[in-house]
Design a protein around this motif. Structure first.
Motif, PDB file in Angstrom:
ATOM      1  N   THR A 227     -73.034  41.972   6.856  1.00  0.00           N
ATOM      2  CA  THR A 227     -73.000  41.669   5.416  1.00  0.00           C
ATOM      3  C   THR A 227     -72.945  42.925   4.559  1.00  0.00           C
ATOM      4  O   THR A 227     -72.761  42.841   3.351  1.00  0.00           O
ATOM      5  CB  THR A 227     -74.233  40.835   5.011  1.00  0.00           C
ATOM      6  N   SER A 228     -73.095  44.083   5.165  1.00  0.00           N
ATOM      7  CA  SER A 228     -73.042  45.340   4.417  1.00  0.00           C
ATOM      8  C   SER A 228     -71.595  45.795   4.240  1.00  0.00           C
ATOM      9  O   SER A 228     -70.706  45.392   4.986  1.00  0.00           O
ATOM     10  CB  SER A 228     -73.830  46.436   5.144  1.00  0.00           C
ATOM     11  N   VAL A 229     -71.374  46.622   3.237  1.00  0.00           N
ATOM     12  CA  VAL A 229     -70.045  47.147   2.942  1.00  0.00           C
ATOM     13  C   VAL A 229     -70.138  48.667   2.820  1.00  0.00           C
ATOM     14  O   VAL A 229     -71.091  49.191   2.247  1.00  0.00           O
ATOM     15  CB  VAL A 229     -69.490  46.548   1.634  1.00  0.00           C
ATOM     16  N   ILE A 230     -69.159  49.367   3.372  1.00  0.00           N
ATOM     17  CA  ILE A 230     -69.070  50.816   3.219  1.00  0.00           C
ATOM     18  C   ILE A 230     -68.169  51.099   2.027  1.00  0.00           C
ATOM     19  O   ILE A 230     -66.991  50.733   2.024  1.00  0.00           O
ATOM     20  CB  ILE A 230     -68.493  51.474   4.486  1.00  0.00           C
ATOM     21  N   SER A 231     -68.713  51.720   1.012  1.00  0.00           N
ATOM     22  CA  SER A 231     -67.941  52.047  -0.184  1.00  0.00           C
ATOM     23  C   SER A 231     -67.412  53.471  -0.082  1.00  0.00           C
ATOM     24  O   SER A 231     -68.160  54.407   0.181  1.00  0.00           O
ATOM     25  CB  SER A 231     -68.823  51.927  -1.423  1.00  0.00           C
ATOM     26  N   ILE A 232     -66.119  53.627  -0.301  1.00  0.00           N
ATOM     27  CA  ILE A 232     -65.470  54.935  -0.235  1.00  0.00           C
ATOM     28  C   ILE A 232     -64.974  55.266  -1.635  1.00  0.00           C
ATOM     29  O   ILE A 232     -64.064  54.607  -2.146  1.00  0.00           O
ATOM     30  CB  ILE A 232     -64.295  54.921   0.760  1.00  0.00           C
ATOM     31  N   PRO A 233     -65.564  56.243  -2.307  1.00  0.00           N
ATOM     32  CA  PRO A 233     -65.231  56.492  -3.711  1.00  0.00           C
ATOM     33  C   PRO A 233     -63.829  57.060  -3.911  1.00  0.00           C
ATOM     34  O   PRO A 233     -63.234  57.642  -3.003  1.00  0.00           O
ATOM     35  CB  PRO A 233     -66.297  57.500  -4.149  1.00  0.00           C
ATOM     36  N   GLU A 234     -63.332  56.886  -5.106  1.00  0.00           N
ATOM     37  CA  GLU A 234     -62.033  57.426  -5.491  1.00  0.00           C
ATOM     38  C   GLU A 234     -62.112  58.945  -5.616  1.00  0.00           C
ATOM     39  O   GLU A 234     -63.137  59.503  -6.007  1.00  0.00           O
ATOM     40  CB  GLU A 234     -61.627  56.812  -6.831  1.00  0.00           C
ATOM     41  N   THR A 235     -61.042  59.623  -5.261  1.00  0.00           N
ATOM     42  CA  THR A 235     -60.931  61.070  -5.480  1.00  0.00           C
ATOM     43  C   THR A 235     -59.587  61.328  -6.178  1.00  0.00           C
ATOM     44  O   THR A 235     -58.839  60.394  -6.464  1.00  0.00           O
ATOM     45  CB  THR A 235     -60.976  61.857  -4.153  1.00  0.00           C
ATOM     46  N   GLU A 236     -59.292  62.593  -6.412  1.00  0.00           N
ATOM     47  CA  GLU A 236     -58.044  62.932  -7.095  1.00  0.00           C
ATOM     48  C   GLU A 236     -56.813  62.500  -6.308  1.00  0.00           C
ATOM     49  O   GLU A 236     -55.777  62.167  -6.880  1.00  0.00           O
ATOM     50  CB  GLU A 236     -57.974  64.444  -7.350  1.00  0.00           C
ATOM     51  N   ASP A 237     -56.919  62.511  -4.982  1.00  0.00           N
ATOM     52  CA  ASP A 237     -55.734  62.211  -4.177  1.00  0.00           C
ATOM     53  C   ASP A 237     -55.798  60.890  -3.420  1.00  0.00           C
ATOM     54  O   ASP A 237     -54.948  60.606  -2.584  1.00  0.00           O
ATOM     55  CB  ASP A 237     -55.468  63.350  -3.187  1.00  0.00           C
ATOM     56  N   ARG A 238     -56.803  60.074  -3.682  1.00  0.00           N
ATOM     57  CA  ARG A 238     -56.846  58.774  -3.018  1.00  0.00           C
ATOM     58  C   ARG A 238     -57.626  57.783  -3.868  1.00  0.00           C
ATOM     59  O   ARG A 238     -58.535  58.147  -4.614  1.00  0.00           O
ATOM     60  CB  ARG A 238     -57.483  58.884  -1.630  1.00  0.00           C
ATOM     61  N   SER A 239     -57.280  56.517  -3.744  1.00  0.00           N
ATOM     62  CA  SER A 239     -57.999  55.463  -4.458  1.00  0.00           C
ATOM     63  C   SER A 239     -59.290  55.140  -3.723  1.00  0.00           C
ATOM     64  O   SER A 239     -59.505  55.585  -2.584  1.00  0.00           O
ATOM     65  CB  SER A 239     -57.129  54.208  -4.535  1.00  0.00           C
ATOM     66  N   ALA A 241     -61.865  52.654  -1.701  1.00  0.00           N
ATOM     67  CA  ALA A 241     -61.647  51.655  -0.656  1.00  0.00           C
ATOM     68  C   ALA A 241     -63.001  51.140  -0.189  1.00  0.00           C
ATOM     69  O   ALA A 241     -64.044  51.739  -0.490  1.00  0.00           O
ATOM     70  CB  ALA A 241     -60.869  52.253   0.514  1.00  0.00           C
ATOM     71  N   VAL A 242     -62.975  50.040   0.513  1.00  0.00           N
ATOM     72  CA  VAL A 242     -64.186  49.530   1.148  1.00  0.00           C
ATOM     73  C   VAL A 242     -63.879  49.257   2.615  1.00  0.00           C
ATOM     74  O   VAL A 242     -62.734  48.970   2.979  1.00  0.00           O
ATOM     75  CB  VAL A 242     -64.707  48.235   0.472  1.00  0.00           C
ATOM     76  N   ALA A 243     -64.894  49.384   3.450  1.00  0.00           N
ATOM     77  CA  ALA A 243     -64.756  49.081   4.872  1.00  0.00           C
ATOM     78  C   ALA A 243     -65.914  48.192   5.275  1.00  0.00           C
ATOM     79  O   ALA A 243     -67.019  48.282   4.706  1.00  0.00           O
ATOM     80  CB  ALA A 243     -64.746  50.371   5.701  1.00  0.00           C
ATOM     81  N   ARG A 244     -65.679  47.351   6.231  1.00  0.00           N
ATOM     82  CA  ARG A 244     -66.747  46.467   6.714  1.00  0.00           C
ATOM     83  C   ARG A 244     -66.546  46.184   8.197  1.00  0.00           C
ATOM     84  O   ARG A 244     -65.452  46.366   8.741  1.00  0.00           O
ATOM     85  CB  ARG A 244     -66.771  45.172   5.910  1.00  0.00           C
ATOM     86  N   LEU A 245     -67.621  45.754   8.836  1.00  0.00           N
ATOM     87  CA  LEU A 245     -67.581  45.369  10.243  1.00  0.00           C
ATOM     88  C   LEU A 245     -67.633  43.855  10.354  1.00  0.00           C
ATOM     89  O   LEU A 245     -68.191  43.182   9.482  1.00  0.00           O
ATOM     90  CB  LEU A 245     -68.761  45.975  11.002  1.00  0.00           C
ATOM     91  N   VAL A 265     -60.523  48.131   6.799  1.00  0.00           N
ATOM     92  CA  VAL A 265     -60.511  49.006   5.628  1.00  0.00           C
ATOM     93  C   VAL A 265     -59.604  48.381   4.571  1.00  0.00           C
ATOM     94  O   VAL A 265     -58.462  48.015   4.865  1.00  0.00           O
ATOM     95  CB  VAL A 265     -60.011  50.418   5.980  1.00  0.00           C
ATOM     96  N   THR A 266     -60.132  48.237   3.346  1.00  0.00           N
ATOM     97  CA  THR A 266     -59.369  47.624   2.251  1.00  0.00           C
ATOM     98  C   THR A 266     -59.285  48.587   1.075  1.00  0.00           C
ATOM     99  O   THR A 266     -60.304  48.862   0.423  1.00  0.00           O
ATOM    100  CB  THR A 266     -60.039  46.313   1.778  1.00  0.00           C
ATOM    101  N   PRO A 267     -58.102  49.129   0.767  1.00  0.00           N
ATOM    102  CA  PRO A 267     -57.952  49.955  -0.450  1.00  0.00           C
ATOM    103  C   PRO A 267     -58.164  49.089  -1.687  1.00  0.00           C
ATOM    104  O   PRO A 267     -57.749  47.927  -1.716  1.00  0.00           O
ATOM    105  CB  PRO A 267     -56.499  50.450  -0.361  1.00  0.00           C
ATOM    106  N   LEU A 268     -58.809  49.649  -2.700  1.00  0.00           N
ATOM    107  CA  LEU A 268     -59.061  48.875  -3.914  1.00  0.00           C
ATOM    108  C   LEU A 268     -57.941  49.020  -4.930  1.00  0.00           C
ATOM    109  O   LEU A 268     -57.774  48.162  -5.795  1.00  0.00           O
ATOM    110  CB  LEU A 268     -60.397  49.295  -4.536  1.00  0.00           C
TER     111      LEU A 268
END
Length: 349
Positions: A227-239, A241-245, A265-268
């Motif tokens: 039920t947890s989600v890995i949040s991957i923040p936006e940077t200058e060169d990438r949007s 995203a979130v990842a989950r198991l 992995v799902t790009p936002l």
């Protein structure tokens, strides 16, 4: 060829040879697997936990034995056994150590060892028992190689099927090693890369730490991993995203075993419609939490929203803490940054 049946097969072989039990260890590409019968489960689990500090002298000798079943007494001299760290240092003091095993390898990279273990007081398997094992060896070898190959091929079919419905997916082990990944996942290098030994590594340190914790939860049987989600923040060169198991169940679990899990992995960026309902499904939020997260990402404040919705400020703070936990964020600005990268959320001017 089904993982859960190997312990029973090994117990049966142990029974007809007067042994305590057996074990199977294999590797195929980045996939590893084990099968340990009940009779020796305790001692082998203890040995596996202790083995990093010990030199394995058994496996190299077994691999040099031309693939036939060989006994410890065939591969070691008495003087060697008296000082060997695996036998004199571990198995003999615990009442085991008369091992008979074989090594299996194939041109496509499958390697495995199968051991039958006798208690120390029982002595080594006799010549008649050894002949019986070598009679069974061709059948066991074929089954082991097919089992290992089937798992890798099945993992590929799973991730390829998920790609057809738009999911960047990999089958990974509980240690984060990739067994198979579809093309969409392999194209996710902006967020995640394959490191040493095929291990998944997120470019963002916070996301990598979250992945380690979730894989630990899987190993402990903690349902929060799903039920947890890995949040991957936006940077200058990438949007962002979130990842989950996700767990593997049914026929797939029968083939791949307990060690395998799905990772998506799902790009936002480029999300077609970022509604509260989509946030609810993506992050496992309640309807109230999704509504709050969506409103905050659009530029609302807790006090303003509390007044609009006729709720107490403390109620919304409680909901927000739950949103932080589920999105793997810990500050409102971090949450807004994550969700704000989804272009369909229109922020207030």
């Amino acid at each position: 060829m089904v993982p859960d049946r190997w312990p029973g097969v090994l117990d049966k072989i142990a029974q007809i040879t007067g042994s305590a039990g057996g074990s199977l260890f294999f590797k195929a590409q980045n996939r590893t697997g084990t099968g340990i019968s009940e009779g020796v489960a305790g001692i082998y689990q203890e040995w596996l936990a202790d083995v990093p500090g010990r030199k394995d002298t058994w496996t190299p000798r077994l691999r040099a034995a031309d693939g036939r079943f060989s006994r410890v007494v065939d591969l070691y001299t008495p003087d060697e056994l008296a000082t060997d760290p695996t036998y004199a240092g571990f198995f003999h003091p615990k009442g085991f150590g008369w091992c008979t095993g074989m090594s299996v390898s194939s041109p496509d990279g499958v390697s495995a060892t199968l051991q039958i273990e006798r208690r120390f007081v029982s002595g080594s398997i006799d010549d008649k028992g050894l002949a019986l094992l070598n009679h069974l060896k061709p059948h066991l070898s074929r089954s082991i190689v097919l089992y290992a190959r089937l798992g890798v091929q099945y993992a590929r079919s799973v991730v390829d099927a998920l790609e057809t419905v738009g999911f960047a997916t990999a089958v990974i082990t509980r240690k984060g090693v990739i067994i198979a990944a579809n093309a969409a996942f392999q194209n996710s290098e902006a967020w995640v890369v394959t490191g040493a030994w095929g291990r998944i590594t997120f470019r963002n340190a916070h996301a990598q730490s979250a992945l380690r914790e979730m894989l630990d939860q899987v190993s402990r049987g903690d349902p929060r991993a799903w039920t947890s989600v890995i949040s991957i923040p936006e940077t200058e060169d990438r949007s962002a995203a979130v990842a989950r198991l996700a767990p593997i169940s049914g026929e797939a679990r029968d083939v791949l075993g307990d060690d395998a899990v799905l990772m998506m992995v799902t790009p936002l960026a480029g999300t077609a419609s970022t509604s509260p309902e989509m946030l609810r499904q993506m992050f496992n939020l309640t309807s109230a939490e999704a509504k709050l997260a969506h409103a905050l990402a659009a530029g609302g404040s807790l006090r303003e929203l509390a007044g609009q919705w006729n709720l107490s400020h403390e109620t919304l703070r409680t909901q927000l803490r739950s949103v932080f936990s589920k999105t793997n964020t810990n500050r409102q600005a971090q949450l807004v940054g994550l969700l704000g990268s989804m272009p369909a959320i229109q922020r207030k001017a």
